[in-house]
Design a protein around this motif. Structure first.
Motif, PDB file in Angstrom:
ATOM      1  N   GLU A   1       0.814  -1.219   0.000  1.00 29.89           N
ATOM      2  CA  GLU A   1       0.000   0.000   0.000  1.00 29.89           C
ATOM      3  C   GLU A   1       0.849   1.271   0.000  1.00 29.89           C
ATOM      4  OE1 GLU A   1      -2.925  -0.160   3.097  1.00 29.89           O
ATOM      5  OE2 GLU A   1      -3.802  -2.028   2.353  1.00 29.89           O
ATOM      6  N   HIS A   2       2.157   1.123  -0.194  1.00 32.54           N
ATOM      7  CA  HIS A   2       3.061   2.285  -0.302  1.00 32.54           C
ATOM      8  C   HIS A   2       2.980   3.184   0.933  1.00 32.54           C
ATOM      9  CE1 HIS A   2       3.569   1.245  -4.568  1.00 32.54           C
ATOM     10  NE2 HIS A   2       2.252   1.115  -4.617  1.00 32.54           N
ATOM     11  N   LYS A   3       3.064   2.568   2.103  1.00 32.23           N
ATOM     12  CA  LYS A   3       3.002   3.332   3.347  1.00 32.23           C
ATOM     13  C   LYS A   3       4.146   2.925   4.267  1.00 32.23           C
ATOM     14  CE  LYS A   3      -2.074   3.642   3.350  1.00 32.23           C
ATOM     15  NZ  LYS A   3      -3.306   3.271   4.087  1.00 32.23           N
ATOM     16  N   SER A   4       4.610   3.889   5.063  1.00 38.00           N
ATOM     17  CA  SER A   4       5.635   3.566   6.059  1.00 38.00           C
ATOM     18  C   SER A   4       5.612   4.584   7.193  1.00 38.00           C
ATOM     19  CB  SER A   4       7.032   3.519   5.426  1.00 38.00           C
ATOM     20  OG  SER A   4       7.427   4.800   4.976  1.00 38.00           O
ATOM     21  N   PHE A   5       6.156   4.144   8.320  1.00 39.33           N
ATOM     22  CA  PHE A   5       6.302   4.989   9.505  1.00 39.33           C
ATOM     23  C   PHE A   5       7.714   4.770  10.018  1.00 39.33           C
ATOM     24  CE2 PHE A   5       6.369   5.615  14.065  1.00 39.33           C
ATOM     25  CZ  PHE A   5       5.647   6.780  14.262  1.00 39.33           C
ATOM     26  N   THR A   6       8.539   5.822  10.004  1.00 37.37           N
ATOM     27  CA  THR A   6       9.953   5.700  10.350  1.00 37.37           C
ATOM     28  C   THR A   6      10.302   6.600  11.527  1.00 37.37           C
ATOM     29  OG1 THR A   6      10.527   5.243   8.037  1.00 37.37           O
ATOM     30  CG2 THR A   6      12.317   5.936   9.485  1.00 37.37           C
ATOM     31  N   VAL A   7      11.070   6.065  12.459  1.00 38.54           N
ATOM     32  CA  VAL A   7      11.570   6.851  13.587  1.00 38.54           C
ATOM     33  C   VAL A   7      13.057   7.101  13.373  1.00 38.54           C
ATOM     34  CG1 VAL A   7      12.015   6.855  16.070  1.00 38.54           C
ATOM     35  CG2 VAL A   7       9.823   6.034  15.193  1.00 38.54           C
TER      36      VAL A   7
ATOM     37  N   ILE B   1      -8.020  13.730  -0.834  1.00 36.35           N
ATOM     38  CA  ILE B   1      -9.291  13.124  -1.226  1.00 36.35           C
ATOM     39  C   ILE B   1      -9.204  12.440  -2.593  1.00 36.35           C
ATOM     40  CG2 ILE B   1     -10.601  14.748   0.189  1.00 36.35           C
ATOM     41  CD1 ILE B   1     -11.492  16.093  -2.455  1.00 36.35           C
ATOM     42  N   VAL B   2      -8.250  12.856  -3.422  1.00 33.86           N
ATOM     43  CA  VAL B   2      -8.011  12.192  -4.710  1.00 33.86           C
ATOM     44  C   VAL B   2      -6.507  12.131  -4.941  1.00 33.86           C
ATOM     45  CG1 VAL B   2      -8.297  12.273  -7.222  1.00 33.86           C
ATOM     46  CG2 VAL B   2     -10.189  12.982  -5.738  1.00 33.86           C
ATOM     47  N   ASP B   3      -6.036  10.964  -5.339  1.00 32.75           N
ATOM     48  CA  ASP B   3      -4.615  10.836  -5.675  1.00 32.75           C
ATOM     49  C   ASP B   3      -4.461   9.816  -6.795  1.00 32.75           C
ATOM     50  OD1 ASP B   3      -1.894   9.551  -5.614  1.00 32.75           O
ATOM     51  OD2 ASP B   3      -1.550  11.069  -4.078  1.00 32.75           O
ATOM     52  N   TYR B   4      -3.970  10.284  -7.932  1.00 32.48           N
ATOM     53  CA  TYR B   4      -3.576   9.407  -9.034  1.00 32.48           C
ATOM     54  C   TYR B   4      -2.052   9.405  -9.080  1.00 32.48           C
ATOM     55  CZ  TYR B   4      -7.973   8.286 -11.457  1.00 32.48           C
ATOM     56  OH  TYR B   4      -9.202   7.766 -11.808  1.00 32.48           O
ATOM     57  N   SER B   5      -1.437   8.239  -8.896  1.00 30.90           N
ATOM     58  CA  SER B   5       0.022   8.155  -8.797  1.00 30.90           C
ATOM     59  C   SER B   5       0.619   7.186  -9.807  1.00 30.90           C
ATOM     60  CB  SER B   5       0.436   7.702  -7.390  1.00 30.90           C
ATOM     61  OG  SER B   5       0.210   8.712  -6.437  1.00 30.90           O
ATOM     62  N   ASP B   6       1.788   7.560 -10.312  1.00 24.08           N
ATOM     63  CA  ASP B   6       2.650   6.642 -11.050  1.00 24.08           C
ATOM     64  C   ASP B   6       3.881   6.448 -10.174  1.00 24.08           C
ATOM     65  OD1 ASP B   6       4.537   5.379 -12.652  1.00 24.08           O
ATOM     66  OD2 ASP B   6       3.808   6.321 -14.487  1.00 24.08           O
ATOM     67  N   PHE B   7       3.899   5.360  -9.424  1.00 24.24           N
ATOM     68  CA  PHE B   7       4.964   5.142  -8.453  1.00 24.24           C
ATOM     69  C   PHE B   7       6.311   4.877  -9.122  1.00 24.24           C
ATOM     70  CE2 PHE B   7       1.064   4.040  -6.102  1.00 24.24           C
ATOM     71  CZ  PHE B   7       1.193   4.942  -5.054  1.00 24.24           C
ATOM     72  N   ASN B   8       6.281   4.356 -10.331  1.00 24.10           N
ATOM     73  CA  ASN B   8       7.542   4.095 -11.040  1.00 24.10           C
ATOM     74  C   ASN B   8       8.286   5.384 -11.369  1.00 24.10           C
ATOM     75  OD1 ASN B   8       7.228   1.276 -11.078  1.00 24.10           O
ATOM     76  ND2 ASN B   8       5.948   1.375 -12.916  1.00 24.10           N
ATOM     77  N   PHE B   9       7.526   6.460 -11.586  1.00 24.37           N
ATOM     78  CA  PHE B   9       8.131   7.746 -11.942  1.00 24.37           C
ATOM     79  C   PHE B   9       8.063   8.760 -10.799  1.00 24.37           C
ATOM     80  CE2 PHE B   9       7.521   6.014 -16.189  1.00 24.37           C
ATOM     81  CZ  PHE B   9       8.654   6.449 -16.861  1.00 24.37           C
ATOM     82  N   ASN B  10       7.600   8.310  -9.619  1.00 22.70           N
ATOM     83  CA  ASN B  10       7.537   9.203  -8.461  1.00 22.70           C
ATOM     84  C   ASN B  10       6.749  10.473  -8.794  1.00 22.70           C
ATOM     85  OD1 ASN B  10       8.115   9.766  -5.763  1.00 22.70           O
ATOM     86  ND2 ASN B  10      10.003  10.860  -6.238  1.00 22.70           N
TER      87      ASN B  10
END
Length: 220
Positions: free
Chosen positions: A47-53, A153-162
């Motif tokens: 899901e392309h999510k992370s939480f980093t400390v 509320i809306v997000d269209y993403s191309d994760f390969n091209f950031n």
């Protein structure tokens, strides 16, 4: 930094953190990157999510970075000056944050968002899951709270091209606004600025595809 690294490396809490929580998997990093020391990350790669400390030598503070798709921000609740404070806050808040990142519940959405009827927008019936190579990552029926009173509320993403196109709603300004990201560089998109949901729906109908085409042209 050496003193901090030694203290963190011996930190007992790291041995007690759950290896899995919600939809996240724990990665103990203990890795220096420039002026920062990355301690651990909870990842959800699907899901392309992370939480980093992390610890930042420049500010001499511990902090948490949240990544949702191509959007990232610092959670101010975790900014502290010493490891004892950090441990206390992690015990109090970590599971709650990971739970909210893992599972959507309308009860966590502020009342003004409900009143705007944003979640009633049948977006998926009007727009495809994939458009010009962009994935519909976030849609209005499950808005995502970020920082400064804003919800994606809306997000269209191309994760390969950031790269992506994002539409936000800000509860403090009671206003919708847009942003694009081209290979990681954010650009304000004033085209979707409005306070009215019906007007926003018309703007999206008229301009969404065109704006995604503009992004795609810069990527090819």
């Amino acid at each position: 930094m050496e003193k901090i690294i030694a203290e963190v490396d011996e930190w007992e809490l790291l041995k007690k953190l759950p290896k899995e929580f919600g939809k996240f998997t724990l990665l103990i990093e203990l890795e220096k990157r420039d002026t920062q020391y990355c301690i651990f990350t909870y990842q959800n790669k699907v899901e392309h999510k992370s939480f980093t400390v992390l610890y930042d030598q420049a500010t001499k503070e511990y902090f948490a970075r949240v990544v949702i798709g191509l959007i990232e921000y610092f959670d101010v609740n975790f900014i502290v000056g010493d490891i004892q404070q950090l441990e206390k806050i992690l015990i109090q808040r970590l599971k709650g944050v990971l739970n909210q990142l893992s599972f959507f519940t309308k009860e966590n959405i502020e009342s003004i968002v409900h009143e705007k009827k944003i979640m009633d927008w049948s977006f998926e019936e009007e727009y495809p899951q994939n458009l010009l190579g962009f994935e519909l990552f976030i849609k209005p029926d499950e808005p995502v709270k970020v920082i400064n009173g804003s919800y994606i509320i809306v997000d269209y993403s191309d994760f390969n091209f950031n790269s992506n196109l994002t539409i936000y709603y800000n509860v403090f300004r009671d206003e919708f606004f847009g942003e694009t990201r081209i290979k990681g560089t954010p650009i304000i998109l004033a085209l979707f600025d409005t306070k009215d949901l019906t007007e926003l729906q018309k703007l999206v109908a008229s301009h969404l595809r065109t704006e995604l085409e503009k992004i795609r042209m810069q990527l090819n």
